[in-house]
Design an enzyme around this catalytic site. Structure first.
Site, PDB file in Angstrom:
ATOM      1  N   THR A  61       0.823  -1.213   0.000  1.00 15.31           N
ATOM      2  CA  THR A  61       0.000   0.000   0.000  1.00 15.31           C
ATOM      3  C   THR A  61       0.851   1.255   0.000  1.00 15.31           C
ATOM      4  O   THR A  61       0.323   2.365  -0.107  1.00 15.31           O
ATOM      5  CB  THR A  61      -0.936   0.022   1.228  1.00 15.31           C
ATOM      6  OG1 THR A  61      -0.138  -0.074   2.418  1.00 15.31           O
ATOM      7  CG2 THR A  61      -1.913  -1.131   1.187  1.00 15.31           C
ATOM      8  N   SER A  78       3.806   3.921  -1.534  1.00 16.97           N
ATOM      9  CA  SER A  78       3.907   4.546  -2.855  1.00 16.97           C
ATOM     10  C   SER A  78       4.623   3.650  -3.856  1.00 16.97           C
ATOM     11  O   SER A  78       4.133   3.410  -4.962  1.00 16.97           O
ATOM     12  CB  SER A  78       4.635   5.886  -2.737  1.00 16.97           C
ATOM     13  OG  SER A  78       3.953   6.751  -1.854  1.00 16.97           O
ATOM     14  N   LYS A 131      20.321   5.807   2.439  1.00 12.53           N
ATOM     15  CA  LYS A 131      20.642   6.104   3.838  1.00 12.53           C
ATOM     16  C   LYS A 131      21.310   4.923   4.548  1.00 12.53           C
ATOM     17  O   LYS A 131      21.790   5.063   5.675  1.00 12.53           O
ATOM     18  CB  LYS A 131      19.373   6.532   4.579  1.00 12.53           C
ATOM     19  CG  LYS A 131      18.838   7.886   4.114  1.00 12.53           C
ATOM     20  CD  LYS A 131      17.542   8.258   4.794  1.00 12.53           C
ATOM     21  CE  LYS A 131      17.120   9.676   4.416  1.00 12.53           C
ATOM     22  NZ  LYS A 131      16.910   9.848   2.954  1.00 12.53           N
TER      23      LYS A 131
END
Length: 343
Positions: free
Chosen positions: A17, A19, A142
């Site tokens: 669900t 993006s 990251k």
């Protein structure tokens, strides 16, 4: 692209669900043949919205076909037993579920570790138990030289994924890293849009901060490309990303919407980087590249890797940092946002 890799395959998308997860689902439906997709999320409302979008989209699928090919599954990767049930008889796992927002992870470190690390271990163990043929972890830039809980937890998830090859018959567990997905929920673009809508000054942490970025559909497409070329053990890094100054994006947004708003500098968050890197120094020494990806794969000798991926040894390290790669100017940023229908 070799579209037959998905033919007659059962595919599980965790975090379906989100993006990127939902974009992967739609990309698979529109462009590939497959047997079934299991869309997994612990977001009930998100699953309902996804099911409605699937019904309303022009996918050239009858309602009966849609029902038979798409499974809407409410589940949490923190539950090993649930992961075991959902990976049963699955061929391909696309693991997109994660806590992704840096400040929320910093404030809720135990939850971030439970989801990004323990949850990843659960879905890996279940995939090993059920002999899944391919497993890709969607990671982040990251994770390279991490300074935050989110980055560290994703690096740990990467290490767990690559280590799974030691216990897998297929040895096809791997990772893909990319930067910020612009236009995704909670992205800086959405933050700026909300501030403009409410006539708030736009908040920028530091004027020289840069980030890699790509749009949602591009991210989803690159994930599916790696599934068609992976041999297991990789960290794929997408080469076709852009980089910009967050400050320039803010200026473009103010000018485009013709608002008399100011830019307010709020200072860096704890452990926040001024720029992002795609590989650590140690990883760069062993990396190679082809037209589409920078790749790291320690499971095979360098000569073998260069031949398999039609690659060459990585030499230009300046392309791996968001402050040394060529930055988009304000016109470039505006053109990109308009072209991708993000504004």
């Amino acid at each position: 692209m070799k579209s037959n890799i998905f033919k007659n395959k059962k595919i599980l998308v965790t975090g379906a669900t989100g993006s990127v997860g939902s974009s992967i689902v739609f990309n698979l439906i529109k462009n590939f043949n497959f047997k079934v997709i299991r869309t997994m999320s612990n977001d009930e409302n998100g699953l309902f919205e996804l099911s409605q979008k699937l019904k309303n989209a022009n996918l050239n699928l009858s309602s009966q076909m849609l029902h038979s090919k798409i499974r809407i599954i409410h589940a949490d990767i923190r539950s090993y037993e649930r992961c075991l049930q959902i990976t049963n008889d699955v061929d391909i796992v696309i693991h997109a579920a994660a806590m992704k927002h840096v400040p929320i992870c910093e404030y809720n470190p135990d939850e971030a570790i439970d989801t990004n690390v323990s949850g990843t271990q659960n879905i890996i163990n279940a995939s090993l138990k059920n002999k899944v043929k391919k497993f890709v972890l969607i990671s982040t830039d990251k994770a390279a030289n991490p300074q935050t809980i989110m980055g560290t937890s994703k690096l740990m998830a990467e290490k767990l994924t690559l280590n799974a090859n030691e216990f897998s018959e297929n040895k096809n567990f791997y990772c893909i890293r990319f930067g910020n997905v612009i236009g995704s929920r909670g992205s800086v673009l959405e933050v700026f849009k909300n501030q403009i809508l409410n006539n708030y000054d736009l908040t920028v942490t530091e004027k020289n901060m840069t980030r890699f970025f790509m749009d949602i559909d591009h991210a989803a497409n690159e994930v599916l490309k790696t599934l068609q070329v992976s041999r297991g053990g990789e960290i794929f890094v997408i080469k076709s990303m852009y980089s910009f100054k967050i400050l320039d994006l803010a200026k473009v947004m103010i000018e485009y919407y013709k608002k008399k708003l100011k830019i307010k500098y709020i200072g860096e968050r704890n452990n926040e980087k001024l720029y992002e890197e795609l590989l650590s120094k140690e990883e760069r020494e062993e990396a190679f590249e082809n037209k589409q990806f920078v790749i790291l794969n320690k499971n095979f000798k360098m000569f073998d890797n260069l031949k398999f991926y039609s690659a060459k040894k990585l030499l230009k390290y300046n392309t791996l940092s968001s402050n040394t790669v060529k930055l988009l100017n304000k016109k470039d940023i505006l053109d990109f946002l308009i072209k991708k229908k993000l504004i």
